[in-house]
Design an enzyme around this catalytic site. Structure first.
Site, PDB file in Angstrom:
ATOM      1  N   HIS A 196       1.875   4.343   6.296  1.00 33.95           N
ATOM      2  CA  HIS A 196       1.791   4.898   5.039  1.00 33.95           C
ATOM      3  C   HIS A 196       0.501   5.915   4.825  1.00 33.95           C
ATOM      4  O   HIS A 196       0.370   6.529   3.838  1.00 33.95           O
ATOM      5  CB  HIS A 196       1.834   3.678   3.753  1.00 33.95           C
ATOM      6  CG  HIS A 196       0.897   3.043   4.073  1.00 33.95           C
ATOM      7  ND1 HIS A 196       0.713   1.779   4.621  1.00 33.95           N
ATOM      8  CD2 HIS A 196      -0.795   2.729   3.621  1.00 33.95           C
ATOM      9  CE1 HIS A 196      -0.416   1.192   4.891  1.00 33.95           C
ATOM     10  NE2 HIS A 196      -1.121   1.700   4.273  1.00 33.95           N
ATOM     11  N   ASP A 242       0.841  -1.188   0.015  1.00 36.95           N
ATOM     12  CA  ASP A 242       0.115  -0.158  -0.001  1.00 36.95           C
ATOM     13  C   ASP A 242       0.962   1.108   0.128  1.00 36.95           C
ATOM     14  O   ASP A 242       0.330   2.350  -0.163  1.00 36.95           O
ATOM     15  CB  ASP A 242      -0.987  -0.097   1.165  1.00 36.95           C
ATOM     16  CG  ASP A 242      -2.302   0.670   0.865  1.00 36.95           C
ATOM     17  OD1 ASP A 242      -2.358   0.890  -0.504  1.00 36.95           O
ATOM     18  OD2 ASP A 242      -2.980   1.066   1.679  1.00 36.95           O
TER      19      ASP A 242
END
Length: 968
Positions: free
Chosen positions: A374, A105
């Site tokens: 993230h 991701d």
């Protein structure tokens, strides 16, 4: 809230369901959620089942860090920290060591990551988000899998097999041709903040029944076959799940069981067999095929675009304040770890409770680890989540500063020389009229000479060191608040040591230099060309900086050693961006979508020059026009002069700039553009995670060229021509680009609003009305000179000294001559300038470093007893240079660990470990994948045995050790 809404239910129901079918499997990544579940939700039965499932290989932890970290804007130190934090827990609790990655991701892939995962003992790496056009090309040509040599210097030694997910990425495609309901997500989608009372979730997929079983199977097989055409082996990785899935595994597995059984019963007809697998099972199958793989060099996959107008380059700058606080917190943690380690080693009888101290450090380890997520440091979270990160970081920083203050207090009380602190308070600035002490700790393992700034209420000040000698200092009115003054103290401190300075109101003997201010008339820069140019110089022994009196802007910099002059001007510009999806591409937390070139923001510039014997500060204020009252932009440029007898090499060669930007208007993105007459051919260099540099040639695209030429600068960026280099060093991440020859621009701040439904639903509109104050150091010089300076300077900016304050108590002021020289210990810790002491800490893990013993104690249920282990010290040493980068600094360095650490005691044993500490390097055998370069398959063998504590550290190596001392 996430734990309550879905995350706890994932682990509870998955563990229960895995126990019901031997064929079922599951992979899990982020330890922060798992540890919360393990510590607060899991029953004893659950815990015993997790142990069993891990042993059977049916539950597999992949990556195993606290989070799945961002790759673009994180620093290598913090990536290593968060991996180490998760791995330490997994090894201590289960004797389990992750060997595969699942980096599905993060928005783009850095070339640092394959190296980190190889050094951690991983056999294969997996990524997904790379440029859409590049992925399509790789997919068509069956090139989604390769052996990645992420580091040019470590090359094949730390290479790793890498799998790029195909166009479907990591979520199961849910289209069903036979129904308008989605497929394969039988538990539906999670709801916030509470799970539905009746257990009925939105979008629950069509259950598998006798009537639709064949159609479900056809849909799945068709997708498997489509994907099989994109890979070289006949093994297809088919990810089942997505974000926030498996919170009710009791409907997931029974449906999928039916489907898999049916396909396998009819495998002749379908041409496919299917099985549940972990990512390790998949890589094992591919490895066993024994194919020869192509090698990829150290080029990264940044930036990342998903469509022609969707360049994910906005998040390089989003929430600049959070980015700054995260890095500052990381730096405080770094200082606190070595400070505490020295205290434990040298003051075994000290009064500080070590277990409490470790908890204080752990609160910051946890906070710095989690923000590397993230959707954390990237600035791509909602304001509420951002506040959580900020609060956890601030709380951890306060804990560690308290700990450092209490250590100083304890050691000074222990000296019994009559000097007592009434308080050592970890304030960030101390304005005080009483005699006070400034305690300054240097967290780097080099001798440093630099300035620290203290806020004072009086111009007439004196500063003395421990022996009562006067210390060079300069005091001047503060640019921040007119009622206070800034006192700059010149400190010279050896590695991992602290010094105490007394700051007193003027006592008639030796006073600090006073910086005198001259205000210049505000200039209309639009009409500047009409007058003859008048330049005035500001300089030190390294540079002469010329300012143009007609514009109040910088004009040029002369580097004195070569007498080379570079024309250099700076201006602020704004990209105006669209927030209305009906009118075209937008900018948001993730995306940068400029609809035209950047526009200059000011027509008039005010100037104040504050000059003194040690420092000149040039204060420029940028106004939208000549009559404006307020400014949104300011630059404070500082040039330092170092007196005789001090090593001023680094200090003299830096031009320090602090910017003040904001509050911005809505849908504006603020950049500082530095334009030079260097013929750079629009080639830019930026760093991957403060570890290695990447070459960034300007690329023309059909669409979105401006945004797709933005890159992350985590610590370093530079432009150069044949002879001269202009280097920028940063203390937080920014987007950076070269939009013209001889130019480099840094995005400093963004304030956005948009009406994209997904962003509105998740409160992702980035209406950030803050003022940001980032710092950038400029270094100008020949390539040879900047090569010598930039690694050490970047770390000096990252790890500026930690400043604490103490007030003297008692009636009679002590004579300065009676003060003793204070250091945390008798001798400092110093490494050569091409090495960095990356880690010196006491992790506190209770695990045995002998694997067989660790596994046995877990099987016998004997682990987790007793206090943390304070005898094991974690040491990491990193070589800062690439092979061939510099004739001297790129050489391997031999380090005598016994001598290096003698200040901590007498070294007894050293064990070399994998990057995160969980493997003995002598027993670590990573898979060696076949390439044309190395046609034999097998294992990497480590031969790093250090005889009599001598270690040779080669270019770009990061070496990790457990060290143990004789007890005092």
């Amino acid at each position: 809230e996430s734990m309550h809404a879905y995350a706890a239910n994932v682990y509870t129901t998955v563990v229960e369901e895995l126990m019901k079918g031997k064929q079922r499997k599951f992979i899990a990544v982020e330890q922060e959620f798992f540890r919360l579940w393990w510590d607060t939700v899991a029953t004893d039965t659950h815990k015993q089942q997790v142990h069993q499932l891990l042993q059977e290989g049916r539950l597999e932890f992949v990556i195993g860090g606290q989070v799945m970290h961002d790759e673009a804007v994180t620093l290598i130190d913090d990536q290593i920290l968060q991996l180490t934090e998760g791995h330490g827990f997994l090894y201590e609790t289960f004797g389990f060591r992750p060997q595969f990655s699942w980096h599905v991701d993060p928005f783009g892939a850095s070339a640092t990551t394959p190296t980190l995962f190889a050094l951690s003992g991983f056999n294969a790496h997996l990524i997904s988000r790379i440029d859409y056009d590049l992925k399509a090309d790789m997919q068509k040509n069956k090139k989604l899998q390769f052996v990645w040599q992420g580091s040019p210097s470590l090359s094949e030694r730390e290479e790793i097999f890498t799998h790029v997910m195909d166009q479907y990425s990591y979520c199961t495609p849910s289209q069903l041709p036979f129904s308008n309901r989605s497929g394969f997500y039988w538990n539906g989608f999670a709801t916030f903040p509470d799970p539905p009372k009746d257990g009925v979730y939105p979008n629950m997929s069509l259950p598998v029944t006798d009537t639709n079983l064949h159609q479900y199977a056809q849909t799945m097989v068709a997708n498997i076959k489509e994907r099989a055409a994109w890979f070289q082996t006949s093994d297809v990785l088919w990810p089942w799940g997505c974000d926030k899935q498996f919170f009710n595994a009791s409907v997931q597995y029974p449906n999928m069981d039916l489907l898999l059984d049916y396909i396998n019963k009819h495998s002749d007809e379908f041409g496919v067999t299917v099985q549940y697998a972990t990512v390790g099972d998949y890589f094992q199958a591919v490895y066993n095929r024994n194919l020869t793989w192509e090698i990829r060099n150290s080029q990264d996959f940044l930036p990342y675009s998903t469509e022609p107008f969707q360049a994910w380059t906005g998040f390089y700058t989003s929430r600049s304040t959070l980015k700054g606080v995260a890095r500052r917190a990381s730096s405080v943690l770094y200082a606190g770890e070595s400070f505490f380690t020295q205290y434990v080693r040298n003051h075994p009888e000290g009064s500080i409770c070590k277990c409490k101290a470790l908890k204080q450090l752990q609160s910051l380890r946890w906070a710095v680890s989690e923000v590397q997520h993230h959707d954390g440091i990237t600035g791509t979270e909602s304001p509420k989540v951002k506040d959580m990160y900020m609060n956890n970081l601030m709380y951890g920083v306060l804990n560690v500063k308290k700990l450092m203050a209490s250590i100083i207090f304890d050691m000074n009380s222990a000296k019994k020389n009559g000097e007592v602190y009434s308080s050592v308070y970890p304030k960030d600035s101390g304005v005080s009229d009483v005699d006070q002490y400034v305690v300054v700790y240097n967290p780097l393992a080099w001798n440093i000479t630099t300035f620290v700034t203290v806020s004072v209420s009086n111009l007439a000040m004196s500063v003395y060191d421990e022996l009562g000698h006067p210390v060079p200092a300069q005091v001047q009115s503060s640019a921040e608040s007119p009622s206070t003054y800034d006192l700059y103290i010149l400190v010279a401190i050896s590695g991992l040591s602290y010094r105490k300075y007394s700051v007193k109101p003027l006592d008639g003997k030796q006073s600090a230099f006073i910086g005198r201010s001259v205000q210049y008339k505000r200039r209309d820069i639009t009409r500047a060309g009409q007058r003859g140019r008048q330049l005035f110089p500001v300089g030190n022994s390294c540079y002469q900086v010329q300012f143009d009196q007609n514009t109040n802007l910088m004009h040029s910099i002369t580097e004195r050693e070569t007498n080379q002059t570079v024309e250099l001007t700076q201006e602020f510009l704004e990209y105006h961006v669209n927030g209305d999806t009906t009118k075209g591409p937008i900018s948001d937390n993730y995306l940068f979508g400029p609809n035209a070139s950047a526009v200059p923001v000011s027509k008039a510039v005010g100037l104040e020059v504050v000059s003194g014997n040690l420092m000149t500060e040039i204060r420029q204020y940028f106004y939208s026009n000549v009559t404006s009252q307020d400014y949104i932009y300011a630059v404070y440029t500082r040039i330092y002069t170092v007196p005789e007898g001090y090593d001023g090499k680094l200090l003299c060669h830096r031009i320090e700039q602090e910017y003040s930007v904001g509050p911005l208007e809505l849908n504006r993105e603020a950049v500082l553009r530095t334009s030079t007459n260097l013929n750079t051919k629009q080639l830019l260099y930026t760093d991957n995670n403060g570890y290695q540099m990447q070459k960034r040639p300007f690329k023309e695209y059909v669409n979105n060229t401006v945004a797709r030429n933005y890159y992350p600068m985590v610590q370093t960026a530079y432009i150069e021509d044949d002879t001269t280099r202009l280097m920028l060093l940063a203390e937080r991440a920014h987007g950076v680009s070269s939009q013209g020859n001889g130019q480099v621009e840094v995005m400093l701040h963004r304030r956005l609003w948009n009406n994209l439904e997904w962003n509105l639903n998740n409160n992702l509109t980035l209406n950030d009305s803050s003022v940001v104050r980032p710092v950038i150091w400029l270094i100008l010089g020949t390539k040879a000179v900047t090569n010598v300076l930039y690694r050490t300077s970047g770390l000096a900016l990252e790890h500026r000294p930690v400043v604490m304050f103490g007030a003297l108590s008692g009636d009679k002021p002590k004579l300065p001559g009676q003060l003793q020289q204070n250091s945390v210990h008798s001798s400092s810790v110093t490494v050569p300038p091409n090495l960095h002491l990356q880690t010196l800490s006491i992790p506190g893990w209770r695990y045995s470093s002998n694997h067989a013993e660790q596994v046995r104690s877990i099987r016998m249920g004997e682990q987790k007893q007793g206090d943390p282990d304070f005898s094991r010290v974690l040491l990491r040493i990193r070589h800062l240079y690439e092979v061939g980068e510099d004739p001297v600094l790129s050489q391997p360095v031999m380090v005598d660990l016994k001598s290096l650490l003698k200040g901590l005691g007498s070294l007894m044993t050293v064990e070399e470990r994998s990057l995160t500490g969980t493997w003995d390097v002598n027993t670590l055998k990573r898979w060696k994948w076949k390439t044309a370069q190395y046609p034999s398959k097998g294992f990497f063998n480590s031969t790093k045995t250090s005889e009599d504590f001598m270690v040779t550290v080669g270019p770009k190596e990061i070496r990790t050790f457990f060290v143990y001392f004789q007890s005092k």
